[in-house]
Write a protein that holds these residues in place. Structure first.
Motif, PDB file in Angstrom:
ATOM      1  N   ARG A 142      -8.647  -0.433   3.359  1.00  0.00           N
ATOM      2  CA  ARG A 142      -8.768  -0.496   1.898  1.00  0.00           C
ATOM      3  C   ARG A 142      -7.725   0.395   1.226  1.00  0.00           C
ATOM      4  O   ARG A 142      -7.119   0.012   0.219  1.00  0.00           O
ATOM      5  N   LEU A 143      -7.538   1.578   1.806  1.00  0.00           N
ATOM      6  CA  LEU A 143      -6.502   2.461   1.261  1.00  0.00           C
ATOM      7  C   LEU A 143      -5.119   1.843   1.427  1.00  0.00           C
ATOM      8  O   LEU A 143      -4.252   1.978   0.557  1.00  0.00           O
ATOM      9  N   GLY A 144      -4.931   1.154   2.537  1.00  0.00           N
ATOM     10  CA  GLY A 144      -3.637   0.534   2.791  1.00  0.00           C
ATOM     11  C   GLY A 144      -3.280  -0.531   1.778  1.00  0.00           C
ATOM     12  O   GLY A 144      -2.088  -0.799   1.531  1.00  0.00           O
ATOM     13  N   GLU A 145      -4.298  -1.160   1.189  1.00  0.00           N
ATOM     14  CA  GLU A 145      -4.026  -2.185   0.186  1.00  0.00           C
ATOM     15  C   GLU A 145      -3.343  -1.611  -1.045  1.00  0.00           C
ATOM     16  O   GLU A 145      -2.703  -2.347  -1.803  1.00  0.00           O
ATOM     17  N   ARG A 146      -3.487  -0.289  -1.251  1.00  0.00           N
ATOM     18  CA  ARG A 146      -2.880   0.359  -2.412  1.00  0.00           C
ATOM     19  C   ARG A 146      -1.818   1.383  -2.026  1.00  0.00           C
ATOM     20  O   ARG A 146      -1.438   2.228  -2.844  1.00  0.00           O
TER      21      ARG A 146
END
Length: 416
Positions: free
Chosen positions: A153-157
């Protein structure tokens, strides 16, 4: 490498012979951490070996159709595990060297390594080596604090942190790609009935799913303190109520020249006595209780046969609470008449107090509005509905709920 692996195996043998019960608490925890890191490092070595032999084509050279099939037989893996092993090896191999280095030194688990590699691989082409290196370093740092799910999820941003000017553009492009994939993969499947159940499976795009969620959410709330349905059961019931509402509107396109309508076929004896099953047009069979309950529904057409399978009746109009009669029911009841229910009239069916199959008339004095859930409750449980002397419906609870069976009314819809 074989000598090094043999030495590692010797260390494993020593660990296997250790008396775990004798370890102090801190040593036990430290040993668990060390074993986990070692397992991840060895898994990284295995992935490198798989990638190398796949690149050399050794599996195909030995007569296998693919590396995954060869691994399945040689390592005694399931086909799915073998395919995942080959895919993960290729993913890690394509990642920046920093990722493999972090895997080998234990900074990343294999699951985290997959997430980092896939996230970096999904960066837009406009992200040059400098942006890629920053994103990789940041993800590896985050991996020291977060599990793979949160890390993804962090990687998406991640672009918003390392290249804000590219983030919005990349997000829009990613949304377009995701929408295209969702549209191509959308489907709904209804399996054949088995043990009284039909399995509903499928995938929806985000837009359609949001429409479905908005439609069923108002109907998913518990209907009272005695509503013991699970959330999944409430969603299933809500979906059924939406279908009933849609059939009642009459706005669906014709199907084979007829207005879409559920047809239940049963014998006259089965309908009157409630002892026989009914049959849908699909061939699926329904319990006697379901047949009698559906016979109340204006969206369902009962096809009644005599003993020689000759049609006696196909949905007499006087069975249905429609037109001025339904409007009178709405004016009197205001919605579902069951005590404590707040369902509005549009979610309700006209129910015969004395069942239509038992000779009950379709009149205001023999009708009551009920939502789908309480319609089922009335047919399945020991609740009794009657029209009181003042012309209002009242409900007698089952004895287990109220031994005195004191009549109850719905006060929610009253305006006076």
């Amino acid at each position: 490498m074989l000598r090094a692996l043999a030495q590692a195996a010797g260390g494993v043998d020593d660990c296997a012979d250790a008396a775990l019960w004798a370890l102090a608490d801190d040593e036990l925890l430290a040993s668990l951490d060390a074993a986990h890191v070692l397992a991840q490092r060895l898994a990284t070595i295995q992935l490198a070996l798989v990638r190398e032999l796949d690149g050399r084509g050794l599996a195909v050279a030995q007569g296998a159709s693919s590396t995954a099939v060869w691994l399945r037989d040689r390592l005694r893996l399931s086909g799915r595990s073998a395919r995942q092993l080959v895919e993960l090896a290729a993913t890690i191999d394509a990642a920046p060297p920093t990722v493999r280095a972090a895997l080998l030194d234990g900074s990343l688990t294999v699951e985290q390594g997959r997430v980092v590699a896939e996230t970096i691989g999904a960066l837009p082409a406009e992200a040059g080596p400098e942006v890629t290196d920053k994103a990789t370093g940041l993800l590896v740092t985050w991996a020291g604090r977060f599990d793979p799910t949160i890390l993804r999820r962090l990687g998406e941003r991640v672009l918003a942190h390392v290249a804000p000017d590219l983030a919005d553009q990349a997000e829009l492009a990613a949304l377009d790609r995701a929408a295209e994939r969702a549209e191509a993969r959308r489907h709904v499947t209804l399996s054949e009935p088995k043990d009284g159940q039909v399995r509903l499976t499928g995938n929806l795009d985000t837009e359609t799913a949001s429409l479905l969620r908005e439609a069923i959410d108002p109907l998913c709330a518990p209907t009272g303190e005695h509503d013991d349905r699970s959330p999944g059961q409430r969603r299933a019931d809500a979906l059924g109520e939406i279908c009933r509402l849609t059939l009642r509107t009459g706005h669906l396109p014709d199907n084979g020249g007829d207005r879409p309508q559920l047809v239940v076929t049963m014998s006259l004896d089965a309908l009157v006595n409630g002892v026989g099953a009914g049959t849908l047009e699909t061939g699926a069979r329904l319990t006697p209780g379901a047949v009698r309950r559906l016979a109340c529904d204006a969206a369902v057409l009962p096809a009644v046969l005599n003993g020689n399978s000759q049609i006696l009746d196909v949905g007499r109009q006087r069975r249905l609470f429609t037109g001025p009669l339904r409007r009178a029911l709405v004016l009197r009841d205001g919605g579902c008449a069951f005590p404590g229910c707040d369902r509005p009239p549009r979610w309700c069916d006209g129910h015969h107090v004395r069942h239509w199959a038992d000779g009950g008339a379709t009149t205001l004095g023999n009708g009551v509005l009920l939502c789908g859930h309480h319609h089922r409750v009335l047919h399945q449980d020991d609740w009794i509905v009657r029209i009181a002397s003042d012309g209002q419906p009242e409900f007698l609870p089952p004895a287990w709920l109220d031994p005195a069976r004191t009549p109850r009314r719905n006060l929610y819809h009253r305006r006076c």
